[in-house]
Design a protein around this motif. Structure first.
Motif, PDB file in Angstrom:
ATOM      1  N   MET A 150       0.846  -1.194   0.000  1.00 32.08           N
ATOM      2  CA  MET A 150       0.000   0.000   0.000  1.00 32.08           C
ATOM      3  C   MET A 150       0.880   1.242   0.000  1.00 32.08           C
ATOM      4  O   MET A 150       2.025   1.202   0.475  1.00 32.08           O
ATOM      5  N   GLN A 151       0.311   2.303  -0.564  1.00 30.88           N
ATOM      6  CA  GLN A 151       0.996   3.593  -0.471  1.00 30.88           C
ATOM      7  C   GLN A 151       0.019   4.606   0.136  1.00 30.88           C
ATOM      8  O   GLN A 151      -0.028   4.747   1.348  1.00 30.88           O
ATOM      9  N   CYS A 152      -0.831   5.250  -0.662  1.00 36.31           N
ATOM     10  CA  CYS A 152      -1.768   6.206  -0.057  1.00 36.31           C
ATOM     11  C   CYS A 152      -2.842   5.479   0.750  1.00 36.31           C
ATOM     12  O   CYS A 152      -3.412   6.039   1.673  1.00 36.31           O
ATOM     13  N   GLY A 153      -3.150   4.243   0.359  1.00 35.88           N
ATOM     14  CA  GLY A 153      -4.095   3.428   1.131  1.00 35.88           C
ATOM     15  C   GLY A 153      -5.550   3.560   0.733  1.00 35.88           C
ATOM     16  O   GLY A 153      -6.394   2.848   1.273  1.00 35.88           O
ATOM     17  N   PHE A 154      -5.879   4.446  -0.207  1.00 34.36           N
ATOM     18  CA  PHE A 154      -7.291   4.619  -0.553  1.00 34.36           C
ATOM     19  C   PHE A 154      -7.899   3.359  -1.181  1.00 34.36           C
ATOM     20  O   PHE A 154      -9.053   3.050  -0.967  1.00 34.36           O
ATOM     21  N   CYS A 155      -7.108   2.644  -1.955  1.00 36.50           N
ATOM     22  CA  CYS A 155      -7.635   1.441  -2.597  1.00 36.50           C
ATOM     23  C   CYS A 155      -7.529   0.220  -1.690  1.00 36.50           C
ATOM     24  O   CYS A 155      -8.088  -0.828  -1.988  1.00 36.50           O
ATOM     25  N   THR A 156      -6.766   0.335  -0.593  1.00 39.19           N
ATOM     26  CA  THR A 156      -6.343  -0.858   0.145  1.00 39.19           C
ATOM     27  C   THR A 156      -7.492  -1.672   0.756  1.00 39.19           C
ATOM     28  O   THR A 156      -7.509  -2.901   0.599  1.00 39.19           O
ATOM     29  N   CYS A 187      -5.622   0.842  -8.512  1.00 42.15           N
ATOM     30  CA  CYS A 187      -4.640   1.404  -7.586  1.00 42.15           C
ATOM     31  C   CYS A 187      -3.818   2.422  -8.358  1.00 42.15           C
ATOM     32  O   CYS A 187      -3.003   2.074  -9.206  1.00 42.15           O
ATOM     33  N   ARG A 188      -4.036   3.667  -8.021  1.00 45.66           N
ATOM     34  CA  ARG A 188      -3.341   4.735  -8.745  1.00 45.66           C
ATOM     35  C   ARG A 188      -1.886   4.845  -8.320  1.00 45.66           C
ATOM     36  O   ARG A 188      -1.087   5.493  -8.978  1.00 45.66           O
ATOM     37  N   CYS A 189      -1.539   4.217  -7.185  1.00 42.05           N
ATOM     38  CA  CYS A 189      -0.149   4.245  -6.721  1.00 42.05           C
ATOM     39  C   CYS A 189       0.660   3.088  -7.310  1.00 42.05           C
ATOM     40  O   CYS A 189       1.875   3.017  -7.079  1.00 42.05           O
ATOM     41  N   THR A 191       0.524  -0.363  -6.743  1.00 40.74           N
ATOM     42  CA  THR A 191       1.027  -1.374  -5.801  1.00 40.74           C
ATOM     43  C   THR A 191       0.741  -2.803  -6.254  1.00 40.74           C
ATOM     44  O   THR A 191       0.950  -3.741  -5.476  1.00 40.74           O
TER      45      THR A 191
HETATM   46  S1  FES Z   1      -2.224   2.588  -2.585  1.00 38.60           S
HETATM   47 FE1  FES Z   1      -2.813   4.509  -3.402  1.00 38.60          FE
HETATM   48  S2  FES Z   1      -4.414   4.006  -4.787  1.00 38.60           S
HETATM   49 FE2  FES Z   1      -3.647   2.097  -4.176  1.00 38.60          FE
END
Ligand code: FES
Ligand code: FES
Length: 218
Positions: A150-156, A187-189, A191
């Protein structure tokens, strides 16, 4: 406000839109959306139509019954977050295109932003909060931490719900199975590789435990 002559048609159209839009994600989500749509159609044809006023309903969420007052137009995502306080379910696109809001309905992944709460009465709803047991994380949650998936966590939360649902129905998924299971989860980050690794790790851990247990019995 009094209903206009066309208001029932408008309500039906919105419901139809929600049902139709809910089928844009992965296959299992489509199956759940279709089952809910069939229930809604049955309700319309049998005269069991509620609203437009708010009404009290009981929803079964994470093993507990919750009494809530909702409007028939309320989505499950709204009810979970605003009425029940379960904010682990994220709303990102709010239109069925990212799967961030994935929950389980009767153990099948479903998009909470495209599901009407009123259609989930009598169903077993599971959210990300319902996967863990107190402080003990679900194995998929633990694997996401271990693999830094995970990065920003919005999709997690939605991603975890999709991966955990896959392992419920297929304990030994291939990489291709995992990719397919999260094909609707954006997941826009970026991951994805770590999400795949985490999910396959859980499957391998469980397979190891099964082998160990059967070896002990022998
Ligand atoms: S961790 Fe940022 S959108 Fe998936
Ligand atoms: S699909 Fe529900 S928030 Fe994007």
């Amino acid at each position: 406000m009094a209903d206009s002559p066309d208001s029932s048609k408008i309500r039906f159209s919105r419901r139809g839109f929600l049902k139709g839009a809910g089928v844009t994600a992965a296959t299992s989500v489509i199956e759940t959306a279709n089952a809910l749509a069939r229930n809604a159609n049955d309700a319309v044809h049998s005269g069991r139509v509620s609203g437009p006023e708010a009404l009290p309903v009981k929803l079964h969420i994470n093993g507990r019954e919750h009494s809530v007052v909702i409007e028939p137009r309320d989505t499950l995502a709204q009810t979970l977050r605003d009425n029940v306080g379960l904010t682990g379910t994220k709303v990102v696109c709010d239109r069925g295109s990212c799967s961030a809001c994935t929950v389980w309905i009767d153990k099948m992944p479903a998009l909470a932003c495209m599901t009407l709460s009123i259609d989930t009465t009598g169903r077993q709803i599971t959210t990300i909060e319902g996967l863990s047991h107190g402080e003990q994380m679900h194995p998929v949650q633990a694997a996401f931490v271990k693999h830094d998936a995970m990065q920003c966590g919005f999709c997690t939360p939605g991603m975890v719900m999709s991966c955990a649902a896959l392992l419920e129905r297929n304990p030994s998924p291939s990489l291709s199975d995992v990719k397919h299971a999260v094909s609707g989860n954006l997941c826009r980050c970026g991951t994805y590789p770590k999400v795949f690794a985490a999910t396959l790790d859980v499957a391998q851990q469980r397979a190891g435990l099964v082998t160990l247990a059967s070896g002990t019995e022998a």
